[in-house]
Motif scaffolding. Structure first.
Motif, short mmCIF file in Angstrom:
data_model
loop_
_atom_site.label_atom_id
_atom_site.label_comp_id
_atom_site.label_asym_id
_atom_site.label_seq_id
_atom_site.Cartn_x
_atom_site.Cartn_y
_atom_site.Cartn_z
N GLU A 129 5.19 -24.91 -14.53
CA GLU A 129 6.40 -24.96 -13.73
C GLU A 129 7.06 -23.59 -13.61
OE1 GLU A 129 8.93 -27.83 -15.46
OE2 GLU A 129 7.66 -29.55 -14.98
N GLY A 130 6.48 -22.54 -14.21
CA GLY A 130 7.08 -21.22 -14.14
C GLY A 130 6.80 -20.55 -12.81
N SER A 131 7.73 -20.68 -11.85
CA SER A 131 7.50 -20.21 -10.49
C SER A 131 8.05 -18.81 -10.23
CB SER A 131 8.13 -21.18 -9.49
OG SER A 131 7.60 -22.47 -9.65
N TYR A 132 8.98 -18.33 -11.07
CA TYR A 132 9.61 -17.04 -10.85
C TYR A 132 9.58 -16.21 -12.14
CZ TYR A 132 11.71 -18.46 -6.38
OH TYR A 132 11.90 -18.84 -5.09
N MET A 133 9.48 -14.89 -11.98
CA MET A 133 9.78 -14.01 -13.09
C MET A 133 11.29 -14.05 -13.30
SD MET A 133 6.81 -12.95 -13.91
CE MET A 133 7.18 -11.67 -15.11
N ARG A 134 11.73 -14.18 -14.53
CA ARG A 134 13.15 -14.43 -14.77
C ARG A 134 13.98 -13.15 -14.62
NH1 ARG A 134 13.02 -15.09 -21.41
NH2 ARG A 134 12.97 -12.87 -21.87
N PRO A 135 15.15 -13.25 -13.95
CA PRO A 135 16.07 -12.12 -13.92
C PRO A 135 16.98 -12.07 -15.14
CG PRO A 135 16.86 -13.86 -12.51
CD PRO A 135 15.55 -14.33 -13.07
N THR A 136 16.95 -13.13 -15.95
CA THR A 136 17.72 -13.20 -17.19
C THR A 136 17.14 -14.32 -18.03
OG1 THR A 136 19.90 -13.64 -18.16
CG2 THR A 136 19.41 -14.70 -16.07
N ARG B 161 8.82 -14.30 -6.97
CA ARG B 161 8.11 -15.58 -6.95
C ARG B 161 6.63 -15.35 -7.21
NH1 ARG B 161 9.00 -20.74 -5.08
NH2 ARG B 161 7.11 -21.89 -4.55
N LEU B 162 6.06 -16.14 -8.11
CA LEU B 162 4.66 -15.98 -8.50
C LEU B 162 3.76 -16.63 -7.46
CD1 LEU B 162 4.96 -16.79 -12.30
CD2 LEU B 162 4.84 -14.56 -11.23
N ALA B 163 2.71 -15.92 -7.08
CA ALA B 163 1.75 -16.46 -6.12
C ALA B 163 0.89 -17.54 -6.74
CB ALA B 163 0.88 -15.34 -5.56
N ASN B 164 0.64 -17.42 -8.05
CA ASN B 164 -0.22 -18.39 -8.74
C ASN B 164 0.47 -18.79 -10.04
OD1 ASN B 164 -2.40 -19.98 -9.41
ND2 ASN B 164 -3.59 -18.29 -10.25
N LEU C 134 -6.26 -13.42 -2.77
CA LEU C 134 -6.65 -14.67 -2.11
C LEU C 134 -6.79 -15.83 -3.08
CD1 LEU C 134 -9.30 -13.28 0.40
CD2 LEU C 134 -6.88 -13.70 0.79
N MET C 135 -6.63 -15.55 -4.38
CA MET C 135 -6.74 -16.57 -5.43
C MET C 135 -8.10 -17.28 -5.39
SD MET C 135 -2.92 -18.20 -5.72
CE MET C 135 -2.74 -18.56 -3.98
N ILE C 136 -9.16 -16.47 -5.30
CA ILE C 136 -10.53 -16.98 -5.33
C ILE C 136 -11.21 -16.44 -6.58
CG2 ILE C 136 -12.75 -17.10 -4.16
CD1 ILE C 136 -11.34 -16.48 -1.54
N LEU C 137 -11.65 -17.32 -7.45
CA LEU C 137 -12.40 -16.90 -8.64
C LEU C 137 -13.80 -17.50 -8.54
CD1 LEU C 137 -12.56 -15.49 -11.32
CD2 LEU C 137 -11.66 -17.53 -12.43
N SER C 138 -14.74 -16.67 -8.13
CA SER C 138 -16.13 -17.11 -7.98
C SER C 138 -16.99 -16.42 -9.03
CB SER C 138 -16.64 -16.76 -6.58
OG SER C 138 -16.66 -15.37 -6.38
N ASP C 139 -18.19 -16.96 -9.23
CA ASP C 139 -19.11 -16.35 -10.19
C ASP C 139 -19.49 -14.94 -9.75
OD1 ASP C 139 -19.32 -18.43 -12.06
OD2 ASP C 139 -20.66 -19.54 -10.74
#
Length: 818
Positions: free
Chosen positions: A548-555, A541-544, A357-362
């Motif tokens: 600008e790095g949105s994808y893990m590279r295939p090459t 595709r990266l969730a977070n 959920l991309m929540i970082l709480s204390d």
């Protein structure tokens, strides 16, 4: 983690200076990342008394003041309506840096009047947004008194880095406890206030989980405690609590919420308060259903996945367990009755839910590192006592459900184990003292061969202690790593490197020797670059994403093409880059592979009066690919050249008419060719570029037994030229393979020699050759090893080559033999 020096002193009685405490923190494993001293930042701002104030002769809304800062009188032009004779404000002389803007205050003439300083507003001091009036300090404040002292901003703030295994360090009390063990002071005992409930529970709690409690998959919530406090007044927290929270980077909200945040940071005891009047029915803890919605206190709405732990009432989800409360039951200024929650949530589930959920709480930060389960109820009761002290009201009831984890087992530490592992002779009594100060239950035992040693049971807040080496680390860091002696290094047999690392090192060296420069890029790529490559698995595709790095590279091709573009834009005439690194085709570990990717662009050869300059072409990349394969241990004669199939996942990276592959049976070992112009342009490169991908994980290298010594033959090599007429469709690589195969020793060909080289020096099509034919001329250099070759033997070699080429390819020697 951030906290103020005064907050630390609430738990640690010490006479050490701030710098000494910082040094001791680093020595025991807590790296001090930053010390922010507001006294230094605000040193230029002092109390200034206005001893004269008159209207500006050339501006109706300005005043000309004379300010006494305790040392000198300064002219100040001020536009604030509350500037007047006799008031005391915050004065900054010229040359000071304004906190909110970072600008240096300069002396100036304003409408003809000198101004050598400023009377500051609360906006300029970063207190609030009011910049219409200047700050008024209490009458009687002596001119020259530091503003930091008047405003209570003289408390230094420390920022320390906490390792993931030390959840007990995620609170000020835990840090003070280790400092006390390191003899930096004395630990103050915690308050054990326990208010008496006045009634019976009006709300009950039920844990509605499947029977999954096991060491591998523990219960989502092992223990849950709830307190009901009635008759509270939820106002503003006392200034001391607000200052402590602000020093940790938290914004004070209300007294009830601030108490829970205080205990989270002070004791690593996450709590949550529900408005009891907004809770409908009893409370149930269960696993979320796929697609359920939850409205969090951060104002966002979340779609939950099955398996996430939630807290519900009859109306639905009221809290995401261990992470965040819900809007439906939040406390506000009208809250009078509250339910205070303290629980033990599973660290793994909490971490997974927070990441998804991309929540970082204390709260999540502490639950996923592990909390002190035994302190759950005492922490809840002490928080209720603080709530009644600050907000009034009475504790109606406490309710508990579930059970704590069993205590940790004992760890045996033989007496000489520490010296054996570290060469530090720590006395047994000192070992026991250190462990006891750290909260361990220690006893002497006789389980080692010398009949002495220690048995230590870890405290309930330490989840990272389960073997003797852990105790060694604890004792050494408190005793002092500086006590570890420097011993001479003894020569030992160096273990051989992993085969893959040796392979990569050989390829790296071979490519560098071919004039290529190595690069190292991130394993991510931008979305605009990914759009120009072959279709990418959407799972990459990266969730977070970071930047600008949105994808893990295939090459790595996109990074290298972009690097070539940057170099050409800066005047480079030829660029040759390579990278050995990972490529990703899915989420599973087997979907990751190691590639050596090469990109060349610009001139292949420099300008010279003896040579004709040319651009990089397909054959440069073919040679790079072959050199990399040979360096990795692949025999040159075991690979064949094939066209690159359209079914290949990376075929779209290459120009359709200028590409190829080195293969070994059905396996593609390397791709090479000219980069597709659209792909290059998508990476910012307009010039033609050569591209090569060596698939290192697919290689089956021959065994290497080291380098063979160079022993040149004393016999003269012999070169012979052969001109073959072959069908136009014949690939020249196939002809070269035929020649090599024909020269292998057989019962009919027993000549002892080596093939030094086979090189193509001419290709011809046209008259007098028939249509569909071409002439290919080769030079084969023979190196005899034991005796010189005779003319008869050379004729036998020619016959063997001719027969094999005719049989396999339909080739014939051109008239005239050779």
């Amino acid at each position: 983690m951030k906290f103020s020096f005064s907050w630390l002193k609430r738990h640690l009685i010490t006479d050490l200076s701030l710098q000494d405490i910082a040094t001791r923190l680093t020595q025991i494993g807590l790296e001090v990342e930053e010390i922010e001293d507001p006294r230094a930042r605000l040193a230029a701002f002092v109390a200034g008394k206005v001893i004269e104030c008159r209207s500006h002769p050339n501006a109706d809304r300005l005043r000309v003041c004379t300010v006494d800062d305790g040392q000198k009188h300064w002219p100040v032009v001020c536009g604030a309506p509350n500037a007047r004779k006799g008031m005391v404000g915050v004065f900054a002389r010229a040359g000071s840096v304004i906190p909110v803007t970072g600008e240096v205050l300069k002396a100036a003439k304003i409408r003809g009047q000198d101004s050598r300083g400023m009377l500051c507003s609360s906006y300029e001091m970063g207190v609030d947004e009011n910049h219409d009036t200047i700050i008024e300090l209490p009458q009687g404040t002596a001119p020259g008194t530091p503003y930091s002292e008047i405003a209570g901003l003289d408390d230094p703030i420390l920022t320390v880095a906490i390792t993931p295994n030390r959840g007990d360090w995620a609170c000020v009390h835990g840090i003070a406890r280790d400092l006390a063990a390191a003899r930096a002071g004395t630990l103050r005992p915690l308050s054990l206030t326990s208010p008496s409930p006045t009634g019976s529970p009006s709300v009950t709690v039920r844990l509605d989980f499947p029977e999954i409690d096991s060491p591998i998959d523990p219960s989502p919530c092992r223990f849950f405690a709830l307190a009901c406090v009635r008759g509270v007044r939820n106002g503003q927290s006392p200034p001391e609590i607000r200052r402590l929270l602000e020093s940790a980077g938290l914004r004070p909200l209300s007294c009830l919420v601030d108490v829970t945040n205080f205990f989270t940071l002070d004791r690593a005891r996450p709590l949550h308060v529900f408005d009891a009047d907004k809770v409908c029915g009893d409370i149930v803890l269960r696993l979320a259903k796929d697609g359920e919605r939850f409205d969090g206190l951060d104002g966002k709405s979340y779609t939950l996945e099955a398996g996430m732990t939630v807290i519900c009432d009859d109306n639905g989800i009221i809290s995401l367990a261990g992470i965040m409360g819900g809007m439906s039951t939040r406390c506000d200024e009208n809250t009078t009755d509250v339910l205070v929650e303290a629980a033990v949530f599973d660290p793994r589930r909490t971490a997974v839910t927070g990441r998804k959920l991309m929540i970082l709480s204390d709260a999540r930060y502490r639950f996923e590192r592990g909390i002190d389960e035994v302190a759950t109820v005492p922490g809840l009761k002490q928080a209720c006592a603080m709530i009644t002290d600050l907000c009034g009201g009475q504790v109606e009831s406490f309710f508990e459900v579930g059970d704590h984890a069993p205590p940790a087992g004992t760890i045996d530490l033989p007496e000489g184990f520490i010296k054996k592992m570290s060469a530090v002779p720590v006395p047994l009594d000192r070992q026991a003292e250190i462990l006891t100060d750290l909260g361990f239950t220690v006893s002497k035992n006789g389980k080692d061969k010398n009949g002495s040693g220690l048995s230590a049971q870890p405290p309930t807040w330490r989840h990272d202690q389960d073997q003797p080496m852990d105790l060694v680390e604890e004792i050494l860091r408190i005793h002092g790593y500086e006590a570890v002696p420097v011993l001479p290094v003894q020569a030992t047999a160096r273990p051989s490197a992993h085969p893959d690392s040796r392979r990569d090192a050989r390829v790296r060296l071979a490519l560098a020797m071919r004039g290529l420069n190595e690069t190292v890029a991130y394993s991510f790529m931008a979305e605009d670059q990914a759009a120009h490559l072959a279709p990418i698995d959407p799972r990459l595709r990266l969730a977070n994403p970071l930047g600008e790095g949105s994808y893990m590279r295939p090459t790595a091709a996109a990074h290298l093409l972009a690097g070539c573009a940057r170099n050409l834009a800066r005047g480079a005439s030829q660029v040759a880059l390579f990278e050995i690194g990972p490529a990703y085709h899915g989420l599973a570990p087997e979907d990751q592979e190691t590639q050596a990717v090469i990109v060349r662009c610009g001139e292949a050869t420099g300008r010279h009066w003896l040579a004709t300059a040319r651009a990089v072409d397909l054959f440069d990349m073919k040679a790079d690919a072959l050199a990399g394969l040979e360096a990795a241990g692949v025999a040159r004669h075991s690979v064949q050249f094939h066209d690159l199939s359209n079914d290949d996942p990376n075929a779209g990276l290459y120009h359709p008419g200028q590409r190829g592959a080195w293969v070994q049976g059905p396996r593609v070992l390397a791709r090479f060719g000219m980069a597709h112009p659209a792909v290059a342009a998508g990476c910012g490169l307009e010039a033609p570029a050569g591209l090569c991908e060596i698939l290192l994980d697919t290689l089956t290298p021959r065994a290497r037994k080291g380098f063979a010594p160079y022993r040149p033959s004393s016999l003269q090599p012999v070169a012979r030229d052969y001109a073959f007429i072959v069908p136009t469709a014949v690939v020249i690589e196939d002809l070269l393979r035929c020649v090599r195969a024909a020269l292998k020793p057989t019962k009919d060909l027993t000549i002892d020699l080596a093939i030094e080289s086979i090189a193509v020096f001419d290709i011809y099509e046209g008259a007098p050759l028939a249509d569909g034919e071409k002439s290919v001329a080769l030079t084969v250099t023979y190196q005899p090893t034991h005796q010189a070759l005779t003319e008869s033997q050379l004729q036998n070699l020619e016959q063997a080559i001719s027969s094999r080429a005719h049989k396999d390819l339909g080739a014939r020697l051109r008239d005239g033999g050779r």
